[in-house]
Scaffold this active site. Structure first.
Site, PDB file in Angstrom:
ATOM      1  CG  ASN A 225      -0.126  -0.088   2.457  1.00 29.38           C
ATOM      2  OD1 ASN A 225       0.459   0.794   2.964  1.00 29.38           O
ATOM      3  ND2 ASN A 225      -0.437  -1.333   3.220  1.00 29.38           N
ATOM      4  NE  ARG A 226      -1.245   4.628  -4.508  1.00 27.31           N
ATOM      5  CZ  ARG A 226      -2.362   4.573  -5.093  1.00 27.31           C
ATOM      6  NH1 ARG A 226      -3.507   5.059  -4.491  1.00 27.31           N
ATOM      7  NH2 ARG A 226      -2.372   4.176  -6.312  1.00 27.31           N
TER       8      ARG A 226
END
Length: 444
Positions: A225-226
């Site tokens: 994920n970011r």
């Protein structure tokens, strides 16, 4: 550091040569440095080099006739303001944890009544070994402070991972923090005020998770994920500045290791849960990491090749649920921290509090910090955040809501560093209130 007396114990590892630079830097800052070497350390650096840079005698022999006429190992252990062990090998950590005193270095450490800062350096496999992990946790519970190890390439060809000696700036910052804690007065009872520094959380052990996790699909691809890890790292730094002993368990990030913090780098959710459990017991646990909810059941041994033809031939990935780290620790019957704090990152702004409250109820934690990570959440950045990177994830600002059993606090948008400082002050105030309540109950 002007006039500060530091006793540097040099262990027998390849990183021993870096102590030459450390001695020079400490003396440039006005510190007086004495050196104790283990026999193994002499295989990597010479007493002549260390003595020339420290401008003092180098000690190594427990049975030196002249030194021991004055009980030299006791004198060395008491005359310093701070003892620094760098590099601390696996063997030296084991001796410290076991209370051994079979050479000058271990006798000094056994006899001292002064603060001790340890900078481990060893092969990543040795650092990850369960025996070393047990020794480290025992030493932490005894009040020994740690800095590092760092993550990177090792001296051995083809070896990389967590085990490098902390770099010079991190060592100097950790030393300075230890000295500041000694000079700072013991805080009086009462609500925490002022910046998140000094002694607000002195004597407390805080475990913090940060960053994303990477769940392998094959040797070159992964689910992630970011999350940048910036908020978790900022909280770890603020907690260390507030006097706490901090263990930071970080997924893959591009951030430098915060100074004065014991950091463990992990890849997957299962690795992170294992590291969190190994770091316990702790007084406080703060879970900021954006842990992947799912992982591939059986990652491929080799890179998955693209099949010729239509997309119907794309490989199917069977996903299984990852362990819920927050819930595992919050509902643990053994070694549960007295304050467990989770983070809830949501993208539906109008349901943020609803989802956060549900998470608070389900997970069994004490507090939830809710933040909106939708693509336009960072209104002050001035950047176009639509698309690839959300305004909060990867950015420097955050706007959070603190949910506790007492209610909800809506905090204005601020930098992640300011969020970290404000959270640390809230924790200190909570702990102070709990302590005051215990005192009243005990007096009644």
């Amino acid at each position: 550091m002007n006039g500060t007396r530091i006793l540097l114990i040099v262990g027998g590892g390849i990183a021993a040569y870096k102590c030459l630079e450390l001695i020079r830097a400490l003396r440039d800052r006005g510190a007086c440095v004495r050196v104790v070497m283990t026999k193994a350390a002499m295989q990597f650096v010479t007493p002549l080099s260390l003595g020339a840079l420290s401008n003092d005698k180098v000690y190594s022999d427990l049975f030196d006739l002249n030194d021991e006429q004055e009980i030299g190992h006791i004198r060395l252990s008491r005359e310093a303001d701070l003892i620094v062990v760098a590099p601390a090998t696996a063997n030296l950590l084991a001796k410290m944890a076991g209370g051994h005193g079979d050479d000058l270095a271990s006798c000094v450490l056994l006899a001292t009544d002064k603060p001790v800062l340890v900078a481990p350096a060893m092969n990543p496999k040795m650092w990850a070994h369960r025996a070393t992990a047990r020794n480290v946790e025992l030493l932490k519970s005894d009040g020994i402070a740690f800095v590092g190890p760092a993550h990177g390439e090792m001296a051995e060809s083809g070896e990389a991972g967590e085990g490098r000696l902390a770099d010079l700036p991190s060592l100097l910052t950790a030393i300075d923090q230890q000295l500041q804690r000694q000079r700072a007065p013991t805080p009086a009872a009462g609500p925490a005020t002022g910046p998140a520094s000094g002694n607000l959380l002195r004597g407390k052990h805080i475990v913090i998770t940060a960053g994303p996790t990477h769940e392998p699909i094959d040797p070159v691809r992964y689910i992630a994920n970011r999350s940048s890890g910036k908020q978790g790292y900022a909280i770890a730094q603020a907690a260390a500045q507030a006097g706490a002993t901090v263990t930071l368990i970080a997924g893959p990030t591009n951030l430098p290791d915060p100074a004065g913090v014991a950091i463990h780098h992990v890849e997957t959710a299962r690795d992170m849960l294992q590291s969190v459990r190994a770091a316990l017991p702790a007084d406080i646990a703060i879970f900021t990491a954006a842990v992947a909810d799912w992982r591939v059941d059986v990652p491929a041994d080799h890179k998955i090749k693209k099949n010729k033809g239509s997309s119907a031939n794309a490989p199917a990935l069977r996903l299984v649920e990852n362990p819920d780290i927050l819930q595992n620790i919050a509902k643990a019957k053994k070694d549960r921290p007295s304050l467990v704090i989770g983070f809830a990152a949501e993208t539906q702004t109008n349901r943020l509090i609803e989802f956060a409250q549900a998470k608070l109820d389900k997970k069994g934690c004490d507090w939830i910090v809710a933040n909106d990570v939708s693509v336009d959440a960072d209104e002050t950045s001035g950047a176009n955040t639509a698309g690839v990177m959300g305004g909060v994830m990867g950015g420097d600002n955050n706007r959070v809501h603190l949910l506790t059993q007492e209610g909800i606090e809506d905090w204005p948008q601020m930098s992640k560093r300011d969020v970290a400082r404000r959270l640390i002050k809230a924790i200190a105030k909570h702990i102070d209130g709990q302590t005051s309540l215990e005192r009243k109950v005990g007096a009644s």
